[in-house]
Design a protein around this motif. Structure first.
Motif, PDB file in Angstrom:
ATOM      1  N   ILE A   1     -45.956 -20.694  76.901  1.00 11.17           N
ATOM      2  CA  ILE A   1     -45.218 -20.985  75.667  1.00 11.17           C
ATOM      3  C   ILE A   1     -46.140 -20.973  74.451  1.00 11.17           C
ATOM      4  O   ILE A   1     -45.693 -20.776  73.318  1.00 11.17           O
ATOM      5  N   SER A   2     -47.458 -21.139  74.673  1.00 12.38           N
ATOM      6  CA  SER A   2     -48.395 -21.121  73.540  1.00 12.38           C
ATOM      7  C   SER A   2     -48.359 -19.783  72.809  1.00 12.38           C
ATOM      8  O   SER A   2     -48.598 -19.724  71.596  1.00 12.38           O
ATOM      9  N   HIS A   3     -48.059 -18.697  73.544  1.00 15.91           N
ATOM     10  CA  HIS A   3     -48.032 -17.369  72.911  1.00 15.91           C
ATOM     11  C   HIS A   3     -46.841 -17.203  71.968  1.00 15.91           C
ATOM     12  O   HIS A   3     -47.035 -16.847  70.787  1.00 15.91           O
ATOM     13  N   PRO A   4     -45.575 -17.451  72.411  1.00 12.20           N
ATOM     14  CA  PRO A   4     -44.452 -17.330  71.465  1.00 12.20           C
ATOM     15  C   PRO A   4     -44.605 -18.235  70.240  1.00 12.20           C
ATOM     16  O   PRO A   4     -44.233 -17.849  69.132  1.00 12.20           O
ATOM     17  N   VAL A   5     -45.164 -19.454  70.438  1.00 10.22           N
ATOM     18  CA  VAL A   5     -45.356 -20.358  69.305  1.00 10.22           C
ATOM     19  C   VAL A   5     -46.355 -19.758  68.311  1.00 10.22           C
ATOM     20  O   VAL A   5     -46.154 -19.807  67.089  1.00 10.22           O
ATOM     21  N   ALA A   6     -47.428 -19.149  68.829  1.00 11.45           N
ATOM     22  CA  ALA A   6     -48.425 -18.521  67.950  1.00 11.45           C
ATOM     23  C   ALA A   6     -47.822 -17.350  67.175  1.00 11.45           C
ATOM     24  O   ALA A   6     -48.125 -17.153  65.991  1.00 11.45           O
ATOM     25  N   VAL A   7     -46.956 -16.561  67.830  1.00 17.16           N
ATOM     26  CA  VAL A   7     -46.295 -15.436  67.152  1.00 17.16           C
ATOM     27  C   VAL A   7     -45.393 -15.950  66.035  1.00 17.16           C
ATOM     28  O   VAL A   7     -45.387 -15.423  64.909  1.00 17.16           O
ATOM     29  N   ALA A   8     -44.614 -17.005  66.329  1.00 21.60           N
ATOM     30  CA  ALA A   8     -43.742 -17.592  65.305  1.00 21.60           C
ATOM     31  C   ALA A   8     -44.574 -18.143  64.144  1.00 21.60           C
ATOM     32  O   ALA A   8     -44.169 -18.051  62.980  1.00 21.60           O
ATOM     33  N   ASP A   9     -45.750 -18.709  64.447  1.00 26.26           N
ATOM     34  CA  ASP A   9     -46.625 -19.259  63.410  1.00 26.26           C
ATOM     35  C   ASP A   9     -47.111 -18.156  62.469  1.00 26.26           C
ATOM     36  O   ASP A   9     -47.200 -18.357  61.255  1.00 26.26           O
ATOM     37  N   ILE A  10     -47.417 -16.974  63.024  1.00 24.89           N
ATOM     38  CA  ILE A  10     -47.886 -15.854  62.190  1.00 24.89           C
ATOM     39  C   ILE A  10     -46.788 -15.389  61.244  1.00 24.89           C
ATOM     40  O   ILE A  10     -47.025 -15.191  60.043  1.00 24.89           O
ATOM     41  N   ILE A  11     -45.562 -15.226  61.756  1.00 17.82           N
ATOM     42  CA  ILE A  11     -44.486 -14.728  60.874  1.00 17.82           C
ATOM     43  C   ILE A  11     -44.006 -15.813  59.919  1.00 17.82           C
ATOM     44  O   ILE A  11     -43.396 -15.508  58.884  1.00 17.82           O
ATOM     45  N   ALA A  12     -44.294 -17.086  60.248  1.00 16.04           N
ATOM     46  CA  ALA A  12     -43.953 -18.157  59.307  1.00 16.04           C
ATOM     47  C   ALA A  12     -44.780 -18.038  58.039  1.00 16.04           C
ATOM     48  O   ALA A  12     -44.345 -18.441  56.957  1.00 16.04           O
ATOM     49  N   ASP A  13     -45.980 -17.471  58.143  1.00 17.40           N
ATOM     50  CA  ASP A  13     -46.810 -17.244  56.947  1.00 17.40           C
ATOM     51  C   ASP A  13     -46.142 -16.270  55.985  1.00 17.40           C
ATOM     52  O   ASP A  13     -46.454 -16.264  54.788  1.00 17.40           O
ATOM     53  N   TRP A  14     -45.246 -15.421  56.511  1.00 24.00           N
ATOM     54  CA  TRP A  14     -44.516 -14.479  55.659  1.00 24.00           C
ATOM     55  C   TRP A  14     -43.157 -15.042  55.223  1.00 24.00           C
ATOM     56  O   TRP A  14     -42.358 -14.340  54.598  1.00 24.00           O
ATOM     57  N   HIS A  15     -42.864 -16.294  55.638  1.00 20.36           N
ATOM     58  CA  HIS A  15     -41.592 -16.959  55.303  1.00 20.36           C
ATOM     59  C   HIS A  15     -40.379 -16.217  55.876  1.00 20.36           C
ATOM     60  O   HIS A  15     -39.335 -16.141  55.214  1.00 20.36           O
ATOM     61  N   LEU A  16     -40.508 -15.645  57.064  1.00 22.23           N
ATOM     62  CA  LEU A  16     -39.352 -15.003  57.692  1.00 22.23           C
ATOM     63  C   LEU A  16     -38.304 -16.059  58.043  1.00 22.23           C
ATOM     64  O   LEU A  16     -38.623 -17.239  58.226  1.00 22.23           O
ATOM     65  N   ASP A  17     -37.047 -15.622  58.166  1.00 21.60           N
ATOM     66  CA  ASP A  17     -35.930 -16.558  58.305  1.00 21.60           C
ATOM     67  C   ASP A  17     -35.806 -17.106  59.728  1.00 21.60           C
ATOM     68  O   ASP A  17     -36.559 -16.743  60.639  1.00 21.60           O
ATOM     69  N   ALA A  18     -34.805 -18.000  59.905  1.00 17.23           N
ATOM     70  CA  ALA A  18     -34.620 -18.682  61.191  1.00 17.23           C
ATOM     71  C   ALA A  18     -34.268 -17.708  62.309  1.00 17.23           C
ATOM     72  O   ALA A  18     -34.665 -17.913  63.466  1.00 17.23           O
ATOM     73  N   GLN A  19     -33.517 -16.652  61.997  1.00 14.95           N
ATOM     74  CA  GLN A  19     -33.159 -15.664  63.027  1.00 14.95           C
ATOM     75  C   GLN A  19     -34.405 -14.988  63.578  1.00 14.95           C
ATOM     76  O   GLN A  19     -34.556 -14.819  64.792  1.00 14.95           O
ATOM     77  N   ALA A  20     -35.327 -14.613  62.688  1.00 14.49           N
ATOM     78  CA  ALA A  20     -36.562 -13.958  63.126  1.00 14.49           C
ATOM     79  C   ALA A  20     -37.446 -14.932  63.899  1.00 14.49           C
ATOM     80  O   ALA A  20     -38.046 -14.577  64.921  1.00 14.49           O
ATOM     81  N   LEU A  21     -37.536 -16.185  63.425  1.00 16.13           N
ATOM     82  CA  LEU A  21     -38.360 -17.177  64.114  1.00 16.13           C
ATOM     83  C   LEU A  21     -37.810 -17.466  65.508  1.00 16.13           C
ATOM     84  O   LEU A  21     -38.568 -17.625  66.474  1.00 16.13           O
ATOM     85  N   THR A  22     -36.479 -17.512  65.612  1.00 13.64           N
ATOM     86  CA  THR A  22     -35.846 -17.702  66.919  1.00 13.64           C
ATOM     87  C   THR A  22     -36.197 -16.550  67.849  1.00 13.64           C
ATOM     88  O   THR A  22     -36.558 -16.749  69.014  1.00 13.64           O
ATOM     89  N   ALA A  23     -36.108 -15.329  67.332  1.00 17.31           N
ATOM     90  CA  ALA A  23     -36.435 -14.147  68.143  1.00 17.31           C
ATOM     91  C   ALA A  23     -37.904 -14.159  68.549  1.00 17.31           C
ATOM     92  O   ALA A  23     -38.254 -13.774  69.669  1.00 17.31           O
ATOM     93  N   ALA A  24     -38.790 -14.598  67.647  1.00 16.96           N
ATOM     94  CA  ALA A  24     -40.215 -14.657  67.975  1.00 16.96           C
ATOM     95  C   ALA A  24     -40.468 -15.623  69.130  1.00 16.96           C
ATOM     96  O   ALA A  24     -41.262 -15.339  70.034  1.00 16.96           O
ATOM     97  N   LEU A  25     -39.791 -16.768  69.116  1.00 14.37           N
ATOM     98  CA  LEU A  25     -39.966 -17.746  70.190  1.00 14.37           C
ATOM     99  C   LEU A  25     -39.365 -17.271  71.513  1.00 14.37           C
ATOM    100  O   LEU A  25     -39.814 -17.663  72.587  1.00 14.37           O
ATOM    101  N   LEU A  26     -38.359 -16.396  71.437  1.00 10.55           N
ATOM    102  CA  LEU A  26     -37.667 -15.932  72.648  1.00 10.55           C
ATOM    103  C   LEU A  26     -38.063 -14.511  73.040  1.00 10.55           C
ATOM    104  O   LEU A  26     -37.464 -13.942  73.957  1.00 10.55           O
ATOM    105  N   HIS A  27     -39.071 -13.900  72.364  1.00  9.03           N
ATOM    106  CA  HIS A  27     -39.254 -12.453  72.489  1.00  9.03           C
ATOM    107  C   HIS A  27     -39.649 -11.989  73.890  1.00  9.03           C
ATOM    108  O   HIS A  27     -39.511 -10.805  74.210  1.00  9.03           O
ATOM    109  N   ASP A  28     -40.136 -12.901  74.738  1.00  9.65           N
ATOM    110  CA  ASP A  28     -40.530 -12.487  76.088  1.00  9.65           C
ATOM    111  C   ASP A  28     -39.586 -12.980  77.181  1.00  9.65           C
ATOM    112  O   ASP A  28     -39.815 -12.678  78.356  1.00  9.65           O
ATOM    113  N   VAL A  29     -38.551 -13.734  76.836  1.00 10.12           N
ATOM    114  CA  VAL A  29     -37.730 -14.334  77.903  1.00 10.12           C
ATOM    115  C   VAL A  29     -36.930 -13.294  78.683  1.00 10.12           C
ATOM    116  O   VAL A  29     -36.699 -13.444  79.880  1.00 10.12           O
TER     117      VAL A  29
END
Length: 733
Positions: free
Chosen positions: A65-93
């Motif tokens: 789970i540390s990997h999806p969280v790190a990916v979401a953290d990177i795109i949070a720097d670009w202020h991407l929306d909740a839909q993108a952050l959700t997809a980042a956290l779920l991108h490998d499931v």
């Protein structure tokens, strides 16, 4: 259901789920720009992903789970929306667990599910090679990106975190992933204007692909840094003092060139490290565009500019939206210094590219222009996909566009086109419109007629001359540079070959049906339907095309159709076989009927045809040695004859002339051939024993009679000893 299509009931995490320290930091970052309800959805996605990946670990030993969280953290720097952050956290499931797209859509909405699907690899499909799998995954990702840019932003963040944590992989796998990043992901980041991400991907790839070179160069940079620190500080202080004197408010930033950039310069220019002088540069950030040019004047008054090292990317921005003034100055002690001058808004775009859409909203016009350019590029990817023959070809075309530098040219109406370096007028024609490219016959560059293979230069004005009945020339593939031009030329050739092969296959099948007392027009719908169903073919057109391309034998197809016809009638009538007629050809059919280069048959020669799989019909002269060698291949040789029509086409034929060694004999022979109304394609000479010389000509004639007339004219020359046509084995007859 909410507006996104998600279930009204939020996901309830089990009591065992806890927030990791990494996610707590992420939540703190997201609280700065997300609404509370969106933050709740992201937290629910975190718990769902943590449960799905429970018991899974990365190669480093960390919980997955540390990997999806790190990916979401990177795109949070670009202020991407909740839909993108959700997809980042779920991108490998979907790849790593049994969670389906439908389940993600039900819990988190259709949009997030589509993003996750676009990010998921095609692991369940079997591919012939790793390269094919990579190409197909890449194709899927780019097509998903064309509909939603957030797909590629999440994927780039995913790749960045993987590159940051590559230390625990095997060396061979690290090199493979690093090379893939340099070839595909770093150029995409550059194309989207994500400069910081682009540079970091390059540095990490260099470090993992060539670890020893990286270590040696890093050590050299550290040594040089100490030696040059005083000079760099002196230049920076001088710039900061000079600009206010000119009434310019500016922020001056010093920067050191990246290791990979220095390494590439050393390789491309064959330099040692000590010869790379411009390791340091400065960035001047000003208030507005007029201040950019004013700052340039101030700097040029301080230090002499290097001729030819100035770029105005304000007036003509790069395709990724990048704008800046670049100049190289000769600083103290002769040290060259690169300076970039830009506004604050340009700096935002230079660092964040298309992510500026989410980060900075104040300069709507600039962002809109960038979005339009990005949208045009994504549309060009869809065009490449439709024109390409497969995933591997598509990847090849996209790589060509991503890797190239830029050259800016103008249409006659003053419109600017950005093309890869080395592009030709054909590339320009296809950039204007596919139809312009397909109908292109000539060009004018800066008002002068020039060959289509001419290399375009910055500032060229290009005018394309078209003709209504012109078609792409296969030879263009040897010099076009853009993926679009290459894909469209190949697409046209395939379509053209398909039409020709259908017509040829129809004629060949009609010929093969004659011994059965049938013609194509007599074959019933029942017989055709049975044949198509049994062979798994959809249409008659496919059958004709396969026959024309040599993938099916016409005699076999004819026999099956005849049997199906007899079954329909209920009685296998005994039909007196009719003689098989020869296939009539003109020699000008196109790419599905090829005249063999080994014997160069021309109208009037006795000929025979050979069906070559995937290539169509190849026509040989009867006495060609290739015919004798290949006679054993049953069913592949067919009877062909020249069609009795006035043929306007000229045919190549090779002749050899043996002459006495005499002054001017070559000119006499060439003159005699020309007087017979023949074109000379090529000529070569070879020494013979004694006092003779052999002249080898390739000439163009209409038919056998025309060739005989030309040869009679040559025989009348006193110095000519013998003349003959060159056979497939190289001997003259």
């Amino acid at each position: 259901m909410d507006a996104d299509g998600a279930s009204a009931q939020p996901y309830r995490p089990p009591v065992s789920s806890v927030l990791t320290l990494d996610f707590e930091r992420l939540k703190s970052k997201l609280g700065g720009y997300l609404k509370p309800e969106d933050l709740g959805r992201v937290e629910a996605a975190y718990h769902f992903s943590a449960d799905a990946h429970l018991g899974q670990f990365r190669v480093s030993g960390e919980p997955y789970i540390s990997h999806p969280v790190a990916v979401a953290d990177i795109i949070a720097d670009w202020h991407l929306d909740a839909q993108a952050l959700t997809a980042a956290l779920l991108h490998d499931v979907m790849e790593d667990t049994h969670i389906s797209k439908a389940e993600i859509a039900e819990r988190f909405g259709k949009v997030s599910a589509e993003l996750v699907d676009g990010l998921s690899k095609l692991d369940k499909i079997e591919f012939r090679s790793h390269q094919e799998a990579q190409a197909e995954n890449f194709r899927k990702m780019l097509l998903a990106m064309a509909s939603d840019l957030r797909v590629i932003l999440i994927k780039l963040a995913d790749r960045l975190h993987n590159m940051r944590t590559l230390d625990h992989m095997r060396p061979d796998k690290r090199r493979r992933i690093a090379n893939e990043t340099l070839e595909i992901y770093a150029p995409i980041a550059n194309r989207l204007g994500l400069n910081n991400l682009f540079r970091e991907l390059q540095e990490l790839s260099f470090q993992n692909k060539y670890p020893l070179r990286y270590a040696v160069l890093a050590k050299a940079i550290r040594s040089a840094r100490g030696n040059r620190r005083e000079v760099v500080s002196k230049i920076r202080d001088a710039i900061e003092a000079r600009l206010p004197q000119w009434g310019i408010q500016a922020e001056v930033q010093g920067r050191e060139k990246h290791l990979y950039g220095i390494y590439r310069k050393m390789v491309e220019k064959n330099l040692s490290f000590s010869q790379v002088l411009d390791i340091y540069g400065f960035r001047v950030i000003v208030r507005d565009v007029p201040s950019c040019y004013l700052a340039l004047g101030a700097l040029h008054s301080m230090y002499k500019p290097v001729p030819g090292k100035f770029k105005d990317l304000l007036a003509i921005p790069k395709a990724n939206g990048y704008q800046s003034l670049h100049t190289t100055l000769i600083g103290p002690f002769g040290m060259p210094v690169e300076v970039q001058i830009r506004t604050r808004e340009m700096h935002h775009i230079a660092e964040s590219g298309v992510a500026s859409h989410w980060l900075y909203k104040e300069d709507e016009k600039t962002l809109t222009d960038l979005e339009q350019k990005t949208h045009s590029w994504l549309q060009s990817l869809l065009e490449l996909q439709s024109a390409s023959g497969g995933a591997t070809e598509f990847l090849e075309h996209v790589k060509v566009d991503l890797f190239s530098g830029e050259v800016f040219v103008f249409s006659p109406h003053g419109k600017i086109f950005s093309l890869p370096k080395g592009s030709t007028p054909v590339d320009f024609a296809y950039a204007v419109h596919t139809d312009i490219g397909n109908r292109c016959v000539a060009c004018r560059i800066n008002g002068d007629l020039m060959p289509l293979r001419s290399e375009l230069k910055n500032g060229d004005q290009v005018e394309i001359i078209t003709a209504a009945h012109a078609n792409p020339n296969p030879a263009w593939l040897s010099y076009v540079r853009t993926g679009k031009a290459r894909a469209q030329i190949r697409h046209f050739m395939k379509s053209d070959q398909q039409d020709e092969s259908v017509a040829l296959g129809e004629r060949m099948l009609n010929q093969a049906l004659r011994p059965h007392g049938l013609t194509l027009g007599q074959i019933s719908t029942f017989a055709w339907d049975r044949f198509l169903r049994d062979r798994g073919v959809r249409t008659k057109k496919e059958v004709f095309a396969d026959i024309g391309l040599g993938k099916r034998l016409p005699v076999i197809v004819a026999r099956r159709l005849s049997q199906a016809q007899d079954m329909e009638s209920g009685r296998p009538d005994v039909v007196k076989p009719k003689p098989v007629g020869a296939i009539m050809i003109r020699g000008s059919e196109g790419i599905t009927v090829q005249l063999a280069r080994c014997c160069h048959p021309i109208p009037g020669d006795p000929i025979i045809g050979c069906i070559r799989k995937g290539q169509g019909l190849e026509v040989h002269a009867h006495d060609c040695p290739a015919v004798t060698k290949g006679r054993g291949a049953r069913g592949r040789w067919v009877d062909v004859e020249w069609e009795a029509i006035a043929n306007e086409r000229l045919f190549d034929v090779a002749i050899r002339v043996l002459t006495n060694n005499a002054r001017g004999v070559l000119a006499k022979v060439a003159s005699a051939i020309s007087e017979s109304d023949c074109n000379i394609q090529s000529v070569s000479m070879e020494g013979e024993q004694g006092a003779y010389t052999a002249l080898n000509f390739t000439v163009q004639v209409r038919d056998r009679m025309h060739l005989a007339k030309a040869m009679r004219g040559v025989r009348r020359i006193p110095e000519v000893v013998r003349i003959g046509r060159v056979k497939g084995d190289g001997r003259a007859s």
